[in-house]
Design an enzyme around this catalytic site. Structure first.
Site, PDB file in Angstrom:
ATOM      1  N   ALA A  14       0.909  -1.174  -0.095  1.00 21.13           N
ATOM      2  CA  ALA A  14       0.023   0.234   0.054  1.00 21.13           C
ATOM      3  C   ALA A  14       0.716   1.497   0.190  1.00 21.13           C
ATOM      4  O   ALA A  14       2.039   1.331   0.414  1.00 21.13           O
ATOM      5  CB  ALA A  14      -0.609  -0.401   1.194  1.00 21.13           C
ATOM      6  N   GLU A  23      -0.776  -9.116  -0.034  1.00 22.76           N
ATOM      7  CA  GLU A  23      -2.255  -9.445   0.202  1.00 22.76           C
ATOM      8  C   GLU A  23      -3.107  -9.507  -1.376  1.00 22.76           C
ATOM      9  O   GLU A  23      -4.084 -10.453  -1.200  1.00 22.76           O
ATOM     10  CB  GLU A  23      -2.867  -8.348   0.772  1.00 22.76           C
ATOM     11  N   GLU A  72       4.444  -5.347   7.602  1.00 22.66           N
ATOM     12  CA  GLU A  72       3.924  -3.898   8.121  1.00 22.66           C
ATOM     13  C   GLU A  72       4.274  -3.796   9.605  1.00 22.66           C
ATOM     14  O   GLU A  72       4.503  -3.272   9.858  1.00 22.66           O
ATOM     15  CB  GLU A  72       2.425  -4.262   8.187  1.00 22.66           C
TER      16      GLU A  72
HETATM   17  N1  COA Z   1       4.399   3.172  -0.794  1.00 23.28           N
HETATM   18  C1  COA Z   1       5.208   4.700  -0.989  1.00 23.28           C
HETATM   19  N2  COA Z   1       6.323   4.387  -1.921  1.00 23.28           N
HETATM   20  C2  COA Z   1       7.269   3.463  -1.541  1.00 23.28           C
HETATM   21  C3  COA Z   1       6.523   2.531  -1.656  1.00 23.28           C
HETATM   22  C4  COA Z   1       5.492   1.779  -1.150  1.00 23.28           C
HETATM   23  N3  COA Z   1       4.869   0.719   0.062  1.00 23.28           N
HETATM   24  N4  COA Z   1       7.618   0.832  -1.940  1.00 23.28           N
HETATM   25  C5  COA Z   1       8.211   1.698  -2.270  1.00 23.28           C
HETATM   26  N5  COA Z   1       8.393   3.016  -2.517  1.00 23.28           N
HETATM   27  C6  COA Z   1       8.858   4.424  -3.366  1.00 23.28           C
HETATM   28  C7  COA Z   1       9.752   4.605  -2.813  1.00 23.28           C
HETATM   29  O1  COA Z   1       9.532   5.115  -1.445  1.00 23.28           O
HETATM   30  C8  COA Z   1      10.701   5.301  -3.491  1.00 23.28           C
HETATM   31  O2  COA Z   1       9.981   6.664  -4.360  1.00 23.28           O
HETATM   32  P1  COA Z   1      11.560   7.815  -4.337  1.00 23.28           P
HETATM   33  O3  COA Z   1      12.105   7.438  -5.417  1.00 23.28           O
HETATM   34  O4  COA Z   1      10.352   8.694  -4.764  1.00 23.28           O
HETATM   35  O5  COA Z   1      11.507   8.249  -3.718  1.00 23.28           O
HETATM   36  C9  COA Z   1      10.505   3.955  -5.044  1.00 23.28           C
HETATM   37  O6  COA Z   1       8.888   3.871  -4.500  1.00 23.28           O
HETATM   38  C10 COA Z   1      11.451   3.238  -5.096  1.00 23.28           C
HETATM   39  O7  COA Z   1      11.846   1.816  -4.226  1.00 23.28           O
HETATM   40  P2  COA Z   1      12.711   2.407  -3.129  1.00 23.28           P
HETATM   41  O8  COA Z   1      12.710   2.015  -1.709  1.00 23.28           O
HETATM   42  O9  COA Z   1      13.912   3.273  -3.774  1.00 23.28           O
HETATM   43  O10 COA Z   1      13.652   0.662  -3.561  1.00 23.28           O
HETATM   44  P3  COA Z   1      14.232  -0.525  -3.107  1.00 23.28           P
HETATM   45  O11 COA Z   1      14.637  -1.268  -4.009  1.00 23.28           O
HETATM   46  O12 COA Z   1      15.898   0.739  -2.488  1.00 23.28           O
HETATM   47  O13 COA Z   1      13.752  -0.951  -2.132  1.00 23.28           O
HETATM   48  C11 COA Z   1      11.830  -2.186  -1.416  1.00 23.28           C
HETATM   49  C12 COA Z   1      13.322  -1.372  -2.582  1.00 23.28           C
HETATM   50  C13 COA Z   1      10.488  -2.330  -1.598  1.00 23.28           C
HETATM   51  C14 COA Z   1      12.885  -2.999  -0.275  1.00 23.28           C
HETATM   52  C15 COA Z   1      11.429  -0.977  -0.566  1.00 23.28           C
HETATM   53  O14 COA Z   1      10.932  -0.198  -1.261  1.00 23.28           O
HETATM   54  C16 COA Z   1      10.390  -1.310   0.794  1.00 23.28           C
HETATM   55  O15 COA Z   1      10.745  -1.780   1.544  1.00 23.28           O
HETATM   56  N6  COA Z   1       9.297  -0.710   0.359  1.00 23.28           N
HETATM   57  C17 COA Z   1       8.905  -0.871   1.269  1.00 23.28           C
HETATM   58  C18 COA Z   1       7.591  -2.074   1.447  1.00 23.28           C
HETATM   59  C19 COA Z   1       6.531  -1.971   2.245  1.00 23.28           C
HETATM   60  O16 COA Z   1       6.708  -1.817   3.445  1.00 23.28           O
HETATM   61  N7  COA Z   1       5.438  -2.184   2.248  1.00 23.28           N
HETATM   62  C20 COA Z   1       4.308  -2.271   2.729  1.00 23.28           C
HETATM   63  C21 COA Z   1       3.590  -0.945   3.014  1.00 23.28           C
HETATM   64  S1  COA Z   1       2.404  -1.870   4.172  1.00 23.28           S
END
Ligand code: COA
Length: 260
Positions: free
Chosen positions: A66, A115, A135
């Site tokens: 999300a 999910e 989460e």
């Molecule tokens: N919500 C909002 N933005 C998200 C996102 C999310 N769940 N997941 C990734 N993004 C965005 C990042 O903020 C980033 O945006 P920016 O370039 O404007 O800063 C972009 O997507 C790329 O992500 P980034 O984190 O730079 O890539 P990465 O390869 O370093 O890491 C993940 C990849 C998936 C490990 C990491 O993005 C992450 O942990 N995301 C969140 C996962 C999460 O907790 N999901 C559950 C949400 S309830």
């Protein structure tokens, strides 16, 4: 409806919905959830669509969750509403569609992304896929059905560990757990899903819808799945598909189901 965050293709009875926010790793913001609701509803009502495939654009992510930026400042009542609306619009909605939905998990499927994949009727992953429910690392719990569907799919102990650690599993671990049905290369992911979809599309769509309803009944509170199976089984006898299927078998020819 014009979509800002989705691409839709329809070919040979298969509608492919691609979530298209690659710069945000296809994170599910409110607009994307509303568009997905509309796209799934439209495909489900489309008589030409026999199977729906959902995947994420880019090579990195199915859906990375999300959209955290949208709910970071929510209070308790907004949090409850977020989960309730999301479940109704998308996650429960997809699970209960009569058209089969395959998740093609082509990269990160985290939080709301896993999910969504778990709401689909089954999952196929590429070998770079990573799945998890992170989460609790954000101070919240899965709110789009993750605490319910993950234990249904992989068992309570494994689900407890995945949710408590907020860790990710790779595609092969997901295969061992039964979270995905097949693992293949990124190149072959959509072709494999299309091959399975084509096999499904040769069967009676009415009977498949009835089977989805009976299987889902097993997981619904206060519903006796065996009773639903009896009802759905009986209803099949009143369909044109049943008449065609049995007639074709006895005439030793391939059935050509009208889908009614
Ligand atoms: N919500 C909002 N933005 C998200 C996102 C999310 N769940 N997941 C990734 N993004 C965005 C990042 O903020 C980033 O945006 P920016 O370039 O404007 O800063 C972009 O997507 C790329 O992500 P980034 O984190 O730079 O890539 P990465 O390869 O370093 O890491 C993940 C990849 C998936 C490990 C990491 O993005 C992450 O942990 N995301 C969140 C996962 C999460 O907790 N999901 C559950 C949400 S309830």
């Amino acid at each position: 409806m014009k979509y800002n965050n989705l691409r839709i293709e329809e070919e040979n009875g298969i509608t492919t919905i691609t979530i298209n926010r690659p710069k945000k790793l296809n994170a599910l913001n409110r607009e994307t959830i509303e568009e997905l609701h509309d796209a799934f509803d439209t495909a489900n009502k489309d008589e030409d669509t026999k199977v729906i495939i959902v995947n994420g654009s880019g090579e990195k992510a199915f859906v990375a969750g999300a959209d955290i930026s949208e709910f970071a400042d929510f209070d308790v009542s907004e949090g409850k509403k977020l989960a309730a609306q999301g479940q109704e619009l998308l996650f429960d909605f997809v699970e209960n569609l009569s058209t089969p939905v395959i998740a093609a998990v082509n990269g990160f499927a985290l939080g709301g992304g896993l999910e969504l994949a778990m709401s689909c009727h089954f999952r196929v992953a590429s070998d770079n896929a990573k799945m998890g429910l992170p989460e609790v690392s954000l101070g919240v719990i899965p709110g789009y059905g993750g605490t319910q569907r993950l234990p249904q799919l992989i068992g309570k102990g494994r689900a407890m560990e995945m949710i408590m650690t907020a860790g990710m599993i790779d595609a092969n671990q997901a295969l061992t757990y039964g979270l995905v049905n097949h693992v293949t290369t990124q190149d072959q992911l959509l072709p494999l899903c299309e091959k399975i979809a084509t096999k499904i599309s040769r069967n009676s769509s009415v009977a498949i819808g009835a089977a989805i309803s009976a299987i889902n009944a097993n997981f619904k509170d206060g519903v006796n799945g065996f009773d639903i199976e009896k009802q759905e089984f009986g209803n099949c006898f009143g369909t044109e598909d049943f008449e065609e299927g049995t007639t074709a078998f006895l005439a030793k020819r391939k059935a050509d189901f009208p889908g009614r």
